[in-house]
Design a protein around this motif. Structure first.
Motif, PDB file in Angstrom:
ATOM      1  N   LYS A   1       0.834  -1.201   0.000  1.00 53.41           N
ATOM      2  CA  LYS A   1       0.000   0.000   0.000  1.00 53.41           C
ATOM      3  C   LYS A   1       0.871   1.255   0.000  1.00 53.41           C
ATOM      4  O   LYS A   1       0.636   2.194  -0.762  1.00 53.41           O
TER       5      LYS A   1
ATOM      6  N   ARG B   1       3.971   1.570  -1.052  1.00 53.83           N
ATOM      7  CA  ARG B   1       4.642   1.715  -2.352  1.00 53.83           C
ATOM      8  C   ARG B   1       3.666   2.185  -3.427  1.00 53.83           C
ATOM      9  O   ARG B   1       4.025   2.998  -4.281  1.00 53.83           O
ATOM     10  N   GLY B   2       2.454   1.668  -3.386  1.00 55.54           N
ATOM     11  CA  GLY B   2       1.439   2.114  -4.335  1.00 55.54           C
ATOM     12  C   GLY B   2       1.143   3.591  -4.185  1.00 55.54           C
ATOM     13  O   GLY B   2       1.008   4.318  -5.186  1.00 55.54           O
ATOM     14  N   GLU B   3       1.051   4.049  -2.949  1.00 56.06           N
ATOM     15  CA  GLU B   3       0.806   5.475  -2.698  1.00 56.06           C
ATOM     16  C   GLU B   3       1.964   6.332  -3.200  1.00 56.06           C
ATOM     17  O   GLU B   3       1.752   7.405  -3.756  1.00 56.06           O
ATOM     18  N   GLU B   4       3.199   5.844  -3.023  1.00 54.79           N
ATOM     19  CA  GLU B   4       4.366   6.583  -3.510  1.00 54.79           C
ATOM     20  C   GLU B   4       4.323   6.720  -5.029  1.00 54.79           C
ATOM     21  O   GLU B   4       4.652   7.770  -5.575  1.00 54.79           O
ATOM     22  N   LEU B   5       3.934   5.643  -5.705  1.00 55.31           N
ATOM     23  CA  LEU B   5       3.804   5.708  -7.166  1.00 55.31           C
ATOM     24  C   LEU B   5       2.693   6.666  -7.564  1.00 55.31           C
ATOM     25  O   LEU B   5       2.861   7.472  -8.482  1.00 55.31           O
ATOM     26  N   ASP B   6       1.565   6.583  -6.863  1.00 55.42           N
ATOM     27  CA  ASP B   6       0.416   7.430  -7.198  1.00 55.42           C
ATOM     28  C   ASP B   6       0.695   8.916  -6.992  1.00 55.42           C
ATOM     29  O   ASP B   6       0.275   9.745  -7.791  1.00 55.42           O
ATOM     30  N   ASN B   7       1.409   9.245  -5.910  1.00 53.12           N
ATOM     31  CA  ASN B   7       1.637  10.671  -5.635  1.00 53.12           C
ATOM     32  C   ASN B   7       2.930  11.206  -6.247  1.00 53.12           C
ATOM     33  O   ASN B   7       3.276  12.364  -6.060  1.00 53.12           O
ATOM     34  N   GLY B   8       3.643  10.338  -6.987  1.00 53.42           N
ATOM     35  CA  GLY B   8       4.841  10.791  -7.694  1.00 53.42           C
ATOM     36  C   GLY B   8       6.094  10.892  -6.856  1.00 53.42           C
ATOM     37  O   GLY B   8       7.102  11.428  -7.313  1.00 53.42           O
ATOM     38  N   THR B   9       6.062  10.397  -5.624  1.00 57.31           N
ATOM     39  CA  THR B   9       7.250  10.417  -4.772  1.00 57.31           C
ATOM     40  C   THR B   9       8.362   9.567  -5.370  1.00 57.31           C
ATOM     41  O   THR B   9       9.544   9.891  -5.250  1.00 57.31           O
TER      42      THR B   9
ATOM     43  N   GLU C   1       9.436   6.942  -8.909  1.00 61.22           N
ATOM     44  CA  GLU C   1       9.126   6.688 -10.309  1.00 61.22           C
ATOM     45  C   GLU C   1       9.356   5.207 -10.596  1.00 61.22           C
ATOM     46  O   GLU C   1      10.369   4.637 -10.175  1.00 61.22           O
TER      47      GLU C   1
END
Length: 74
Positions: A46, A48-56, A58
């Motif tokens: 979850k 890691r998914g949030e990091e991808l979603d918010n652009g933290t 790539e």
């Protein structure tokens, strides 16, 4: 029976009996450890998914990851 008494009695068991007791105790923890690990991995996924979603972070294409891994194995 308190833990100290159990420990004292266990220390008086034979080596084989202590090994069997250890095995039984460890196996009794596996189910709860599996559940804990599943929960930890779900939380990590979850995050890691949030990091991808918010652009933290790539995403890196799989072929680039595999190329890098191959160079590290040489």
């Amino acid at each position: 029976m308190d833990l100290q008494k159990i420990e004292n009695e266990a220390l008086h068991l034979s080596r084989a009996e202590r090994a069997k007791l250890i095995q039984t105790l460890v196996l009794s923890l596996e189910d709860s450890l599996d559940d804990e690990l599943k929960a930890d991995w779900l939380m990590e996924a979850k995050r890691r998914g949030e990091e991808l979603d918010n652009g933290t972070v790539e995403a890196i294409p799989a072929h680039q990851v595999m190329e890098k891994a191959r160079t590290l194995l040489k």
